[in-house]
Design a protein around this motif. Structure first.
Motif, PDB file in Angstrom:
ATOM      1  N   PHE A 301     -28.424  -3.858 -47.387  1.00  0.00           N
ATOM      2  CA  PHE A 301     -28.759  -5.229 -47.027  1.00  0.00           C
ATOM      3  C   PHE A 301     -27.593  -5.918 -46.328  1.00  0.00           C
ATOM      4  O   PHE A 301     -26.472  -5.426 -46.341  1.00  0.00           O
ATOM      5  N   THR A 302     -27.879  -7.102 -45.785  1.00  0.00           N
ATOM      6  CA  THR A 302     -26.809  -8.002 -45.390  1.00  0.00           C
ATOM      7  C   THR A 302     -26.228  -8.612 -46.670  1.00  0.00           C
ATOM      8  O   THR A 302     -26.857  -8.574 -47.735  1.00  0.00           O
ATOM      9  N   PRO A 303     -25.019  -9.187 -46.627  1.00  0.00           N
ATOM     10  CA  PRO A 303     -24.457  -9.811 -47.832  1.00  0.00           C
ATOM     11  C   PRO A 303     -25.380 -10.877 -48.426  1.00  0.00           C
ATOM     12  O   PRO A 303     -25.560 -10.961 -49.639  1.00  0.00           O
ATOM     13  N   ARG A 304     -25.984 -11.702 -47.562  1.00  0.00           N
ATOM     14  CA  ARG A 304     -26.857 -12.778 -48.048  1.00  0.00           C
ATOM     15  C   ARG A 304     -28.091 -12.215 -48.742  1.00  0.00           C
ATOM     16  O   ARG A 304     -28.484 -12.663 -49.821  1.00  0.00           O
ATOM     17  N   ASP A 305     -28.702 -11.194 -48.135  1.00  0.00           N
ATOM     18  CA  ASP A 305     -29.877 -10.570 -48.749  1.00  0.00           C
ATOM     19  C   ASP A 305     -29.524  -9.906 -50.068  1.00  0.00           C
ATOM     20  O   ASP A 305     -30.289  -9.966 -51.035  1.00  0.00           O
ATOM     21  N   CYS A 306     -28.370  -9.255 -50.103  1.00  0.00           N
ATOM     22  CA  CYS A 306     -27.945  -8.568 -51.318  1.00  0.00           C
ATOM     23  C   CYS A 306     -27.800  -9.560 -52.470  1.00  0.00           C
ATOM     24  O   CYS A 306     -28.299  -9.324 -53.577  1.00  0.00           O
ATOM     25  N   ARG A 307     -27.163 -10.677 -52.202  1.00  0.00           N
ATOM     26  CA  ARG A 307     -26.992 -11.718 -53.228  1.00  0.00           C
ATOM     27  C   ARG A 307     -28.342 -12.275 -53.664  1.00  0.00           C
ATOM     28  O   ARG A 307     -28.640 -12.363 -54.859  1.00  0.00           O
ATOM     29  N   GLY A 308     -29.185 -12.634 -52.696  1.00  0.00           N
ATOM     30  CA  GLY A 308     -30.462 -13.253 -53.024  1.00  0.00           C
ATOM     31  C   GLY A 308     -31.387 -12.330 -53.795  1.00  0.00           C
ATOM     32  O   GLY A 308     -32.023 -12.737 -54.791  1.00  0.00           O
TER      33      GLY A 308
END
Length: 330
Positions: A301-308
């Motif tokens: 994932f992208t960092p944002r997707d991974c966090r979300g």
């Protein structure tokens, strides 16, 4: 990244293991991060994704947990992998040196500092060599103190890019001389690294290498943060990119299309090249040679997707999120 109490202390580990053709084995490794030996779930930990690549014979397991819990999850997965994977019988077109080839730890939450990830990476390297006798590790990124050399730099030093690395010539940072069964593991920490693979419709690996060189960060006019290989893959050539997050803001001339995703660590701003930019650059360079695109794949994932997605998985109590991912994201 949007703030939530659940996500403020989260970190991700994109665990790279040298096996993909036995998917049940890889899932067993992933489950070892989630459950103890009695089968009791390790609270606050989820595996978001398992990416298997048959030609590479390599899998990437995305483990997300609190910084306070990530060490045990990683070490249990590594113990299992080292017990099941023998590098003496491994084959695949992707470079690798270890049964567990790479253990990168990335901060996702606002309360996680670089020092926290460094501490955990060093503890993982030490813990792996103590729990699995005969394993050894090299350090990169924040964990490679004080030089903080990048992964590509350290891999080159260790001979990772060679077809037949000479383990006898390698001096590990942690543990003994690398052994043939376990090989050598890279352990480190740093800002999130996204993996973006672009496939072009040719079997000409030399053409792929020329494209890889053109977009590599170290080439004048290359893309910031992009480390890249060109490899034969599925009857075509894959431009396999590690997309490192870079400090600050992107160059103005590279922001005309999609904005660069951004986040912060300890008050410092970071961003990374979007997959669309990498795809467009590869398509342009390949097109000049009359070669068309076959597709782009993100590994994880992208960092944002991974966090979300981690916040969602943990709030719903989903440990084996990779089984739910397709249904939930559609």
């Amino acid at each position: 990244m949007a703030s939530s109490s659940l996500g403020r202390r989260l970190v991700a580990c994109l665990l790279n293991v040298s096996e993909a053709r036995r998917k049940d084995l890889v899932e067993t490794v992933a489950k070892a991060a989630l459950y103890n030996t009695e089968g009791v779930r390790r609270e606050g930990t989820t595996v978001l994704n398992i990416f298997n690549d048959y030609d590479y014979n390599r899998s990437v397991i995305t483990i997300v947990s609190s910084i306070d819990s990530i060490r045990e999850a990683i070490l249990c997965a590594c113990e299992k992998a080292c017990g099941l994977i023998d590098m003496q019988t491994h084959t695949g077109v992707h470079p690798c040196m270890g049964a567990v080839d790479l253990i990168p730890i990335y901060p996702l939450g606002e309360e996680v500092r670089a020092e926290d990830c460094t501490k955990e990476a060093l503890a993982v390297a030490q813990g792996l060599t103590e729990r699995v006798r005969g394993t050894s590790a090299f350090l990169f990124g924040w964990a490679d103190f004080p030089l903080q050399r990048g992964l590509a730099h350290r891999r080159k030093e260790m001979g990772w890019f060679k077809k037949m690395p000479d383990l006898r010539a390698i001096r590990a940072d942690v543990g003994p001389q690398p052994q043939k069964r376990f090989g050598l593991t890279g352990v480190g920490a740093g800002p999130y690294v996204m993996n973006c693979n672009v496939t072009i419709d040719t079997q000409d690996v030399s053409l792929g290498r020329s494209i890889a060189k053109a977009i590599r960060e170290s080439t004048p006019g290359g893309l910031p943060g992009v480390q890249v290989l060109a490899l034969p893959h599925g009857g075509a050539v894959e431009i396999a990119c590690n997309v490192e997050s870079v400090k600050g803001t992107p160059p103005d001339h590279l922001t005309a299309g999609e904005p660069w995703p951004s986040f912060s660590i300890g008050g410092e701003s970071y961003c990374h090249a979007p997959a669309s930019l990498i795809t467009a650059r590869v398509a342009e360079l390949a097109g000049r040679q009359g070669v068309s695109m076959k597709g782009t794949a993100l590994v994880g994932f992208t960092p944002r997707d991974c966090r979300g997605l981690a916040e969602y998985a943990l709030s719903q109590g989903i440990a084996e999120f990779w089984k739910e991912q397709r249904r939930i994201r559609m």
